[in-house]
Design an enzyme around this catalytic site. Structure first.
Site, short mmCIF file in Angstrom:
data_model
loop_
_atom_site.label_atom_id
_atom_site.label_comp_id
_atom_site.label_asym_id
_atom_site.label_seq_id
_atom_site.Cartn_x
_atom_site.Cartn_y
_atom_site.Cartn_z
N CYS A 26 -27.95 3.48 27.38
CA CYS A 26 -27.43 4.82 27.11
C CYS A 26 -28.22 5.52 26.01
O CYS A 26 -29.07 4.94 25.35
CB CYS A 26 -25.95 4.76 26.76
SG CYS A 26 -25.62 3.95 25.19
N ARG A 55 -32.73 -6.41 19.74
CA ARG A 55 -34.05 -6.05 20.29
C ARG A 55 -35.19 -6.91 19.76
O ARG A 55 -36.32 -6.76 20.15
CB ARG A 55 -34.35 -4.58 20.04
CG ARG A 55 -33.53 -3.67 20.91
CD ARG A 55 -34.06 -2.26 20.88
NE ARG A 55 -35.28 -2.12 21.64
CZ ARG A 55 -36.41 -1.65 21.15
NH1 ARG A 55 -36.50 -1.32 19.89
NH2 ARG A 55 -37.46 -1.53 21.91
N ALA A 114 -28.20 3.89 22.69
CA ALA A 114 -29.09 2.73 22.63
C ALA A 114 -30.52 3.17 22.35
O ALA A 114 -31.25 2.53 21.59
CB ALA A 114 -29.02 1.95 23.94
N HIS A 129 -34.12 8.74 22.66
CA HIS A 129 -35.41 8.78 21.97
C HIS A 129 -35.68 10.20 21.47
O HIS A 129 -36.08 10.40 20.34
CB HIS A 129 -36.55 8.40 22.93
CG HIS A 129 -36.40 7.05 23.56
ND1 HIS A 129 -36.89 6.77 24.80
CD2 HIS A 129 -35.82 5.92 23.11
CE1 HIS A 129 -36.62 5.52 25.10
NE2 HIS A 129 -35.96 4.98 24.10
S1 SF4 Z 1 -22.56 5.18 23.17
FE1 SF4 Z 1 -21.25 3.43 23.32
S2 SF4 Z 1 -19.66 4.22 24.59
FE2 SF4 Z 1 -21.33 5.53 24.95
S3 SF4 Z 1 -22.43 4.67 26.68
FE3 SF4 Z 1 -23.37 3.91 24.83
S4 SF4 Z 1 -22.37 1.93 24.53
FE4 SF4 Z 1 -21.07 3.12 25.90
#
Ligand code: SF4
Ligand code: SF4
Lengths: 590, 467
Positions: free
Chosen positions: A77, A111, A80, A210
């Protein structure tokens, strides 16, 4: 370059790579086979993401589009990409995730972006994973107070130079004004505190994160300290995250050449280094996807030009070093670079040669990241292996087809979500690094700035290109291509290995690395040898299930030409034979 | 599980100051849907499915995979900004439909993420609408559970999913049929599940374990692609639980909540319910054996007696090494209770028992179940590793017992870490650690004693080779 202008030795191509002996399968047929089970709507989408390559005119790829619900993807996501990838590795600022516990927990050192303790900084903050750990009442009544308290407390505990705050999905929905909380805390505590609205749902993958991270780093950190390092030939290495120690390996080689790294964004980097990275002479972009925004913004505002380079693969490392030398146009530096290359290659050659013998003729496929699926092909090329299929997890069209397609990329709803910040030349601090004449001369000599041509032009004709590969496609790929190794991430690794194909994780490198520059290349070749040539793959089928060994069955005279042919046929049959073939595997749909 | 609901409402600031000040630093708990996904993996032919953003599914997968080193698929409805604002009906339906077609699952185990919980998705309604659609596939059973991570931990998500599975599937059976025993084993390792099966087999008791991921999360290599890895308790078997002859639910903290799978079987189908702890250590395993013996109406099988005998014998042999060692134990509440009880049995003094869970029963249960626990022992619930670290530094322990997340503390204190529980991502075979039963206790015992001996050898200036 100079030594390559002569005719290459037999078995090597003009660039110095051993010519792979494996042949490229008929990818059109394979492609059709992979796509045929999808229902029409899904097929229409996947057709655009699953192509057979043509390096002369790369076909348009449907990259950076949202994964269809219910299709299991490797993608992560936005959060991430922002907290985990780009900013997470800064080791002397505190990172606080504003949200429920999971998002932060899962980004806690997973990571393998390494950092060494520094003499002046005994604590490495990377080992801390902080979160506001929102509870129901925070969701109901808002989490701003809790966040403010968390920042205060975190500051009291560690007295960091800066604190970064990351929003996760629920935060965006309940409308916490993270940026206001950060501004207030900044005023109150007198250190740099800033927030990122990187809620996971904002983009189609980590790629959106990013971009958000680049914007934030640029806005809140870059340019705070105008004091340049004293060394000559200052560069920033952009898009290198020091997974398994990669950045250190690059640093070592650059240092040998006399090139100084002001900042590596963002592998093992300090806050201080980021604040002055705009004083460098050149930006060298490795992972184009995750950091090209930063390179562009720094050029516009401060006049730092950027070039694309790659330190993955020995040949590529040499090429990149020469390119940097050419940019600085300094005789001494150029000579030094040649010396280093000669030294390093002399040490590496025997290993490379030994590994080539064990690996040439093997095939590989790789599905990872926004740059590695491209860069790693060079390591395989170094030892005569053939890449039969490759694709990115979260890249955009320009990473496949080259930056020339940038003007034609359509902006969809997901991309519109991400702020494009307006950057202008800084009236005082914009310093062109080269005079117009120097630039002209460089260009005339074939030197290109901002020159990413993408993955496809460097891949052989008919290689399969698969963006955001699905489970079904991976399974088919293994069935049809039987690659000797697949590079992917942890989410596919064990599926691939259960099917008898070794899988190298190219996100976290499993336990290994570094794989950059020359020493890293040697590490990687050896790792390939270990993984591909391990005996374990031969032990999978128990003796009581094995078909009779054709070589034993045929007894003496085994090497007579006729018997050899028979043996090959039987061995082929044996290879195709699978014990207890289970339910037909052709019912998948998307 | 009763984190916020069972105490008077206080403002967030007040609560923050009172009890959980500042950020959670290095949490000692994971998020709720992770537990639910693992529970779903214990039902044959099931695909876990998260209603929310794809990122949670990806993160949870990568975490479970790094512990189990096995494939772990979790689908997601993959919210975009649009669905976050207007609701996820469309993406949920498309997602279920796609998963049904691709994987042909028998069951789709749906769990919500913080995102869909925050927007307050009405899951029963959305699923009802799906079931009424004529243009979609209806082959898979749909089970759903509400798992916001701002309420509870991975363990709560696990138990809630187990409850949902049983609640949605179990049916009343024919009268006077004594079906298999329903065992809800708790959040334990794949090896634990296998050993529990063996124990029941020794008692000749037919067993339905909910869940059983001993094969789906620890399987062999594949001859052909397994879309959904084989193994797990079948949907049929769960359906038949209405006529289970008895139900056993492991976990003392679990037993403090009323809405559990076992309670459902008891309430709805009058299945006799036995609530015990995780069978870790001597006493807690004795308790399991008593229950199995009473259900089976038989003596303890000789093999089980023998295993108990070996454990006692080992405890006698190794007593001198472990006696008075001081340990810090952390992890899931029920796991910590089991381990603490065992440590006291073998003469190790737990000086700190900590968990990231916040059941509000942790201390009381520990005191009740392990009466010999010294009064000075510190018990912390809702703890993170920052608290555990600070406390541990002052306590000068000899051992750390818990998951991989304690490694940096162990390194700092220069003491051994005995790896137990979840997650274990810095060793091979974390999912094959045996904690339960006499055999599990014996394995733990050997590991602990050997860690102590190893440290003794390593730190000795003489270097004893014969101990
Ligand atoms: S920010 Fe958290 S809640 Fe949202 S998609 Fe990423 S891991 Fe899931
Ligand atoms: S949003 Fe919730 S469910 Fe998703 S990873 Fe974060 S804590 Fe877990």
């Amino acid at each position: 370059m100079s030594d390559l202008s002569t005719t290459p030795p037999e078995g090597y191509d003009s660039e110095g790579y051993p010519i792979p002996t494996a042949t490229q399968p008929d990818s059109e047929a394979m492609r059709a086979e992979m796509l045929k089970i999808y229902p029409q709507k899904t097929r229409r989408k996947r057709e655009k993401q699953l192509l057979t390559n043509n390096p002369e005119t790369p076909p348009e790829i449907g990259a950076n589009t949202r994964t269809i619900p219910g299709i299991i993807t490797q993608r992560g996501c936005t959060y991430a990409g922002c907290r985990g990838v780009v900013i997470g590795p800064i080791h002397d600022i505190l990172h606080i995730t504003h949200g429920p516990v999971g998002c932060s927990y899962y980004s806690w050192l997973t990571r393998r972006n390494l950092a060494r303790p520094k003499p002046d900084q005994p604590i490495n903050f990377l080992q801390y994973c902080m979160t506001t750990d929102m509870q129901e009442e925070d969701i109901v009544f808002g989490g701003e107070k809790k966040l403010a308290a968390a920042i205060r407390e975190a500051y009291a505990m560690f007295k960091p130079k800066a604190i970064a705050v990351y929003s996760t999905c629920p935060v965006g929905l309940i409308g916490d004004d993270v940026h206001a909380v950060c501004r207030q805390a900044k005023a109150e505590l007198g250190i740099n505190i800033f927030g990122f609205s990187c809620e996971g749902y904002k983009g189609v993958s980590q790629s959106a994160g990013h971009h958000i991270a680049n914007n934030g780093v640029f806005k809140h950190m870059v340019g705070l300290n105008d004091e340049p390092d004293k060394e000559k030939f200052r560069i920033n290495v952009l898009g290198e995250y020091n997974i398994g120690g990669d950045a250190w390996e690059i640093d070592t080689v650059l240092k040998k050449c006399g090139i100084h790294v002001t900042a590596t964004l963002s592998g093992d980097i300090s806050y201080e280094q980021i604040t002055k990275c705009h004083t460098a002479d050149l930006n060298v972009v490795l992972c184009h996807r995750s950091i090209n925004y930063m390179a562009e913004m720094m050029e516009t505002k401060f006049g730092v030009p950027w070039i694309k380079a790659n330190f993955t693969g020995a040949e590529q490392t040499s090429k990149s070093l020469r390119k940097i030398g050419k940019y600085f146009d300094d005789k001494q530096l150029i000579d030094r670079i040649e010396e280093v290359i000669a030294q390093e290659m002399a040490a590496l050659k025997p290993v490379q040669e030994e590994m080539r013998k064990r690996l040439q003729g093997k095939t590989a496929a790789m599905f990872v990241g926004g740059s590695r699926a491209h860069h790693y092909q060079h390591l395989f090329k170094d030892v005569g292996m053939l890449t039969v299929a490759a694709g990115y997890e979260f890249a955009h069209r320009d990473d496949y087809e080259g930056r020339k397609v940038l003007p034609t990329i359509k902006i969809d709803a997901d991309s519109r979500n991400i702020e494009e910040i307006e950057v202008e030349a800084d009236p005082k601090r914009f310093v062109p690094r080269k005079t117009p004449e120097q630039l002209e001369a460089l260009k005339a000599g074939g030197f290109n700035f901002k020159d990413y041509d993408g993955m496809m032009v460097e891949m052989k004709k008919s290689t399969l290109v698969i963006d955001d590969i699905s489970h079904h496609e991976m399974e088919k790929l293994i069935e049809l291509y039987k690659p000797d190794i697949i590079c992917s991430g942890i989410k596919d690794k064990f599926v691939i290995e259960k099917l008898g194909v070794p899988c190298k994780q190219l996100h976290s490198y499993d336990y290994g690395g570094p794989y950059t520059a020359y020493t890293g290349a040697a590490n990687f070749y050896k790792e390939l040898d270990r993984m591909i040539n391990t005996k374990v793959w031969k032990l999978i089928t128990p003796s009581w299930k094995k078909p009779a060994d054709p070589t034993i069955a045929m007894g003496k005279g085994i090497d007579s030409p006729t018997n050899k042919t028979i043996r090959e046929v039987v061995a082929g049959m044996a290879k195709a034979w699978k014990p207890q073939k289970s339910a037909p595997a052709s019912s998948a749909e998307g | 599980m009763s984190c916020s609901s069972c105490k008077p409402q206080v403002g967030p600031e007040e609560e923050g100051k009172e009890e959980f000040p500042g950020p959670t630093t290095n949490a000692c708990k994971l998020c709720t849907p992770l537990g639910a996904c693992l529970a779903y993996k214990g039902i044959a032919g099931t695909i876990p499915f998260l209603h929310g953003s794809q990122g949670c599914a990806t993160y949870i997968r990568r975490y479970l995979i790094s512990h189990f080193r096995e494939p772990m698929d979790i689908a997601a409805s993959n919210f975009a900004e649009h669905s976050a604002v207007f609701g996820g009906r469309e993406v949920l339906h498309t997602g279920i439909e796609n998963v049904s077609r691709q994987y042909k699952p028998e069951l789709i185990g749906i769990a919500t993420t913080c995102l869909s919980e925050t927007i307050g998705e009405n899951m029963p309604q959305l699923l009802h609408e799906y079931k009424n659609r004529t243009d979609v596939s209806h082959d898979a059973a749909l089970v759903h559970v509400s798992t916001p991570s701002f309420k509870g931990t991975h363990v709560d998500g696990y138990h809630k999913a187990v409850r949902s599975i049983v609640e949605s599937l179990a049916e009343a059976g024919p009268e006077n049929v004594a079906g298999p025993v329903a065992l809800m084993p708790g959040f334990v390792s794949a090896e634990d599940l296998r050993h529990l099966r063996e124990l029941f087999a020794a008692y000749e008791l037919p067993l339905t374990m909910v869940p059983d991921y001993s094969e789906t999360m620890d399987g062999g290599s594949w001859a052909a692609y397994e879309r959904i890895p084989v193994g797990g308790t079948t949907v049929e078997a769960v359906k038949a639980l209405g006529s289970a002859r008895a139900a056993i639910e492991c976990g003392h903290i679990l037993a403090t909540t009323s809405k559990t799978a076992g309670a459902h079987l008891a309430d709805k189908f009058s299945v006799p319910l036995h609530r015990i702890g995780l069978p870790i250590g001597l006493r807690e395993t004795d308790r399991l054996c008593e229950v199995m013996g009473s259900i089976a109406s038989r003596e303890t099988p000789a093999a089980v007696e023998a295993a108990r005998g070996r454990l006692i014998d080992a405890m006698v042999d190794g007593h001198k090494y472990v006696f008075n060692q001081r340990a810090v134990v952390y992890g899931d509440e029920d796991m910590v209770i089991g381990l603490t009880s065992f440590l006291c049995e073998i003469g190790v003094t737990p000086v700190l028992c900590a968990s990231g869970g916040r059941s509000r029963h942790f201390a009381a249960e520990l005191r009740k179940l392990v009466p010999e626990l010294p009064e000075s022992t510190i018990i912390r619930e809702g703890a993170d590793f920052s608290t555990i670290g600070t406390e541990a530094e002052a306590l000068n322990p000899d051992l750390l017992i818990g998951n991989s997340k304690g490694y940096s503390l162990a390194r700092r204190l220069k003491i051994p870490l005995i790896r137990c529980g979840f997650p274990i991502h810095d060793r091979m075979g974390g999912h094959r650690i045996l904690h339960v039963g006499y055999r599990g206790a014996l394995a733990l015992y050997d590991t602990i004693v050997n860690a102590i001996l190893e440290r003794k050898q390593d730190t000795s200036s003489i270097g004893y080779a014969y101990l």
